[in-house]
Design an enzyme around this catalytic site. Structure first.
Site, PDB file in Angstrom:
ATOM      1  N   ARG A 105       2.055   9.329   2.069  1.00  0.00           N
ATOM      2  CA  ARG A 105       2.104   8.603   3.053  1.00  0.00           C
ATOM      3  C   ARG A 105       2.467   8.903   4.540  1.00  0.00           C
ATOM      4  NH1 ARG A 105       3.840   2.654   0.175  1.00  0.00           N
ATOM      5  NH2 ARG A 105       2.235   1.762   1.679  1.00  0.00           N
ATOM      6  N   CYS A 141       6.672   8.570  -0.988  1.00  0.00           N
ATOM      7  CA  CYS A 141       7.013   7.401  -1.800  1.00  0.00           C
ATOM      8  C   CYS A 141       6.386   7.558  -3.015  1.00  0.00           C
ATOM      9  CB  CYS A 141       6.855   5.835  -1.206  1.00  0.00           C
ATOM     10  SG  CYS A 141       5.018   5.569  -1.406  1.00  0.00           S
ATOM     11  N   ASP A 198      -3.772  -2.333  -3.981  1.00  0.00           N
ATOM     12  CA  ASP A 198      -2.732  -3.117  -4.536  1.00  0.00           C
ATOM     13  C   ASP A 198      -3.215  -3.940  -5.596  1.00  0.00           C
ATOM     14  OD1 ASP A 198      -1.210  -1.955  -2.382  1.00  0.00           O
ATOM     15  OD2 ASP A 198      -1.080  -3.952  -1.082  1.00  0.00           O
ATOM     16  N   LYS A 247       3.872 -11.055   1.953  1.00  0.00           N
ATOM     17  CA  LYS A 247       4.769 -10.083   2.346  1.00  0.00           C
ATOM     18  C   LYS A 247       4.169  -8.884   3.404  1.00  0.00           C
ATOM     19  CE  LYS A 247       5.321  -6.290  -0.221  1.00  0.00           C
ATOM     20  NZ  LYS A 247       5.081  -5.182   0.715  1.00  0.00           N
ATOM     21  N   ASN A 248       2.970  -8.559   3.026  1.00  0.00           N
ATOM     22  CA  ASN A 248       2.499  -7.845   4.065  1.00  0.00           C
ATOM     23  C   ASN A 248       1.818  -8.576   5.483  1.00  0.00           C
ATOM     24  OD1 ASN A 248       2.910  -5.795   2.110  1.00  0.00           O
ATOM     25  ND2 ASN A 248       0.842  -5.221   1.540  1.00  0.00           N
ATOM     26  N   ARG A 251      10.869  -6.684  -4.633  1.00  0.00           N
ATOM     27  CA  ARG A 251      10.510  -6.269  -3.295  1.00  0.00           C
ATOM     28  C   ARG A 251       9.524  -7.168  -2.760  1.00  0.00           C
ATOM     29  NH1 ARG A 251       8.354  -1.054  -2.583  1.00  0.00           N
ATOM     30  NH2 ARG A 251       7.769  -2.029  -0.856  1.00  0.00           N
TER      31      ARG A 251
HETATM   32  C1  UD1 Z   1      -0.513  -1.005   3.602  1.00  0.00           C
HETATM   33  C2  UD1 Z   1       0.144  -2.078   2.564  1.00  0.00           C
HETATM   34  C3  UD1 Z   1       0.228  -1.425   0.938  1.00  0.00           C
HETATM   35  C4  UD1 Z   1      -1.488  -0.955   0.886  1.00  0.00           C
HETATM   36  C5  UD1 Z   1      -1.943  -0.050   1.857  1.00  0.00           C
HETATM   37  C6  UD1 Z   1      -3.448   0.000   1.560  1.00  0.00           C
HETATM   38  C7  UD1 Z   1       2.017  -3.035   3.953  1.00  0.00           C
HETATM   39  C8  UD1 Z   1       3.321  -3.036   4.219  1.00  0.00           C
HETATM   40  N1  UD1 Z   1       1.628  -2.054   2.892  1.00  0.00           N
HETATM   41  O1  UD1 Z   1       0.252   0.167   3.703  1.00  0.00           O
HETATM   42  O2  UD1 Z   1       0.467  -2.417   0.356  1.00  0.00           O
HETATM   43  O3  UD1 Z   1      -1.408  -0.626  -0.313  1.00  0.00           O
HETATM   44  O4  UD1 Z   1      -2.005  -0.815   3.242  1.00  0.00           O
HETATM   45  O5  UD1 Z   1      -4.337  -1.229   1.696  1.00  0.00           O
HETATM   46  O6  UD1 Z   1       1.050  -3.630   4.383  1.00  0.00           O
HETATM   47  N2  UD1 Z   1      -2.448   7.691   6.162  1.00  0.00           N
HETATM   48  C9  UD1 Z   1      -2.384   8.914   6.585  1.00  0.00           C
HETATM   49  N3  UD1 Z   1      -1.836   8.918   8.141  1.00  0.00           N
HETATM   50  C10 UD1 Z   1      -1.010   8.053   8.667  1.00  0.00           C
HETATM   51  C11 UD1 Z   1      -1.274   6.837   8.090  1.00  0.00           C
HETATM   52  C12 UD1 Z   1      -1.950   6.479   6.593  1.00  0.00           C
HETATM   53  O7  UD1 Z   1      -2.852   9.983   6.272  1.00  0.00           O
HETATM   54  O8  UD1 Z   1      -0.602   8.084   9.547  1.00  0.00           O
HETATM   55  C13 UD1 Z   1      -3.214   7.436   4.822  1.00  0.00           C
HETATM   56  C14 UD1 Z   1      -2.294   7.044   3.693  1.00  0.00           C
HETATM   57  O9  UD1 Z   1      -1.622   8.080   3.105  1.00  0.00           O
HETATM   58  C15 UD1 Z   1      -3.172   6.388   2.878  1.00  0.00           C
HETATM   59  C16 UD1 Z   1      -4.156   5.911   3.689  1.00  0.00           C
HETATM   60  O10 UD1 Z   1      -4.310   6.388   4.992  1.00  0.00           O
HETATM   61  O11 UD1 Z   1      -3.971   7.525   2.035  1.00  0.00           O
HETATM   62  C17 UD1 Z   1      -4.226   4.232   3.982  1.00  0.00           C
HETATM   63  O12 UD1 Z   1      -2.801   3.896   4.232  1.00  0.00           O
HETATM   64  P1  UD1 Z   1      -2.336   2.898   5.249  1.00  0.00           P
HETATM   65  O13 UD1 Z   1      -3.534   2.017   5.457  1.00  0.00           O
HETATM   66  O14 UD1 Z   1      -1.478   3.345   6.411  1.00  0.00           O
HETATM   67  O15 UD1 Z   1      -1.240   2.089   4.105  1.00  0.00           O
HETATM   68  P2  UD1 Z   1       0.070   1.287   4.579  1.00  0.00           P
HETATM   69  O16 UD1 Z   1       0.040   0.776   6.082  1.00  0.00           O
HETATM   70  O17 UD1 Z   1       1.363   2.282   4.492  1.00  0.00           O
END
Ligand code: UD1
Length: 422
Positions: free
Chosen positions: A121, A116, A307, A22-23, A399
């Site tokens: 996030r 969420c 995850d 999915k990811n 999902r």
């Molecule tokens: C993706 C995965 C999710 C997984 C996560 C971490 C998808 C669709 N989802 O989520 O399943 O749990 O990676 O491996 O691929 N952060 C900030 N600012 C930002 C972006 C992120 O502070 O602009 C923080 C987040 O709150 C979190 C950390 O960075 O604490 C990592 O988040 P991120 O790697 O961006 O996760 P996702 O891409 O949302």
């Protein structure tokens, strides 16, 4: 509403196929916006999140033919660049259309995804990086409005924090930008590698794929032409089924998996006493009759994935000593703890650390899924809990897990999808 009814205690055996990730499918689908020609994707998982993102493309004016694992997408017909709240609020990953829409059309409006269940996030790192590429960004009425009328410009971007979605958005944006973009402190997940390989195959030069520094030469707003793309196996689904083998003390085989992508998961299960046989894309787990406790800290790839944290907590309830699990990525990713404790586990939380103490047995109960991976932890616990466990709110599971109850039933679990018509 649907719920899953599990009667615990069945031994598992046999083999199942792992679905596409999915990811990985989500950024690949978003990346099709970089093209104005049809592209076919295969090995898509049959899960709600994929249908949600494909629906968003049709709302933007794209043409989508989708049949279970295959989709053909033509984004040559896109006539809107507004990603509406109704879709983005259903799935945070819709934010992945921001980079490609802005890069191809020079403007877009994407609803803010909001917080969420597992944490705040934010998307500040995505926005800051796009601003350094010359975009003007305004947040108004719950939407991110981004403009770069003459196209995005290559830039040097240093991510303060490793972000999977942020890296994906900027890789896509950079591929159509004018000039060279260097991303420092990029995420290295296999899903990012698949996205980069797809864009490279379309003729864009990307150096450093799979490392923390990516150098991308943009096409200057010339749309890309993609070849057919086969989605990589889902490493989290694979890890979840290995945990099903470990917790039920059963030997099972997962097929169409990639062992290299789940090394951290395999290492931790080995430290608990499980053994593995790996044959190309088939992985067999041989469980330990006396599961040892585990100590783990979640981190970015290739570290132990956040995850998989909830599923390991379920397995740890059956270990013969105290396990310690630390969550470093998301501030609120322990909502499964109180639900697991309803089944009789003895888990104590202090800040971002959970201590999982040994218990003689779990007992079936009514439990509620709180997020995608927490849901699968409850199912795993239900497989060993005495009597009947009903897992409610399984729309979270739908999902991201392709036919979970079908695959577990094929392995011999007693699990059924029921509906309480509430
Ligand atoms: C993706 C995965 C999710 C997984 C996560 C971490 C998808 C669709 N989802 O989520 O399943 O749990 O990676 O491996 O691929 N952060 C900030 N600012 C930002 C972006 C992120 O502070 O602009 C923080 C987040 O709150 C979190 C950390 O960075 O604490 C990592 O988040 P991120 O790697 O961006 O996760 P996702 O891409 O949302």
């Amino acid at each position: 509403m649907d719920y899953l009814q599990i009667t615990g205690g069945a031994k598992l055996s046999g083999a199942i196929n792992i679905s596409g990730a999915k990811n990985s499918a989500l950024p690949v689908i978003a990346a099709t916006i970089l093209s104005d020609k049809p592209v076919t994707l295969t090995n898509l998982p049959n899960v709600v999140d994929i249908r949600t993102l494909l629906k968003l493309l049709t709302i933007l004016g794209g043409e989508v033919e989708h049949n279970n694992t295959i989709a053909t997408i033509n984004n040559g017909t896109i006539n809107s660049t507004k990603a509406v709240y109704e879709i983005v609020s259903q799935m945070r990953a819709s934010i992945l259309v921001l980079g490609p829409l802005l890069a191809r059309f020079g403007e877009c409006e994407v609803s803010l995804p909001g917080g969420c269940a597992i944490g705040q996030r934010p998307i500040d790192l995505h926005l800051k990086a796009l601003e350094s590429m010359g975009a003007t960004i305004e947040i108004k009425g719950g939407y991110v409005r981004a403009e770069a009328p003459n196209g995005l410009k290559g830039a040097k971007i240093i991510f303060d924090k490793i972000t999977v979605g942020g890296t994906e958005n900027i890789v896509m944006a950079a591929s159509l930008a004018h000039g060279t973009t260097t991303i420092i402190n990029a995420a290295k997940e296999p899903e990012i590698v698949q996205l980069c390989e797809m864009i490279k195959e379309a003729g864009v030069s990307i150096e450093g794929v799979g490392t923390s520094t990516l150098i991308i030469e943009g096409t200057g707003q010339k749309p890309l032409t993609f070849k057919e793309i086969k989605i990589i196996p889902d490493r989290i689904e694979a890890g979840t089924y290995l945990c099903a083998g470990a917790i039920t003390n059963s030997s099972i085989t997962i097929k169409k998996a990639n062992a290299m992508h789940i090394q951290a998961t395999i290492d931790k299960l080995e430290s608990m006493g499980c053994c593995f046989e790996i044959n190309n894309d088939e992985i067999t787990i041989h469980p330990s009759s006396r599961l040892k406790p585990v100590s783990l800290i979640t981190s970015e790839y290739p570290g132990f994935p956040t995850d998989m944290q909830a599923q390991f907590m379920a397995v740890a309830t059956m270990a013969i000593g105290e396990s310690v699990i630390e969550e470093r990525l998301f501030e609120n990713r322990f909502m499964h703890v109180s639900e697991l404790n309803r089944l009789g586990s003895d888990i104590w939380l202090k800040g971002s650390v959970a201590a999982v103490r040994p218990v003689a047995e779990l007992n079936g109960a009514e439990v509620m899924a709180t997020d995608l991976r927490a849901s699968s932890a409850l199912v795993l616990a239900g497989l060993v809990a005495k009597g009947v466990t009903n897992v409610h709110r399984i729309y979270h599971l739908d999902r991201g897990y392709d036919d979970l109850e079908g695959k577990l039933s094929a392995l011999g679990a007693k699990i059924e999808r029921l509906n309480n018509r509430v």
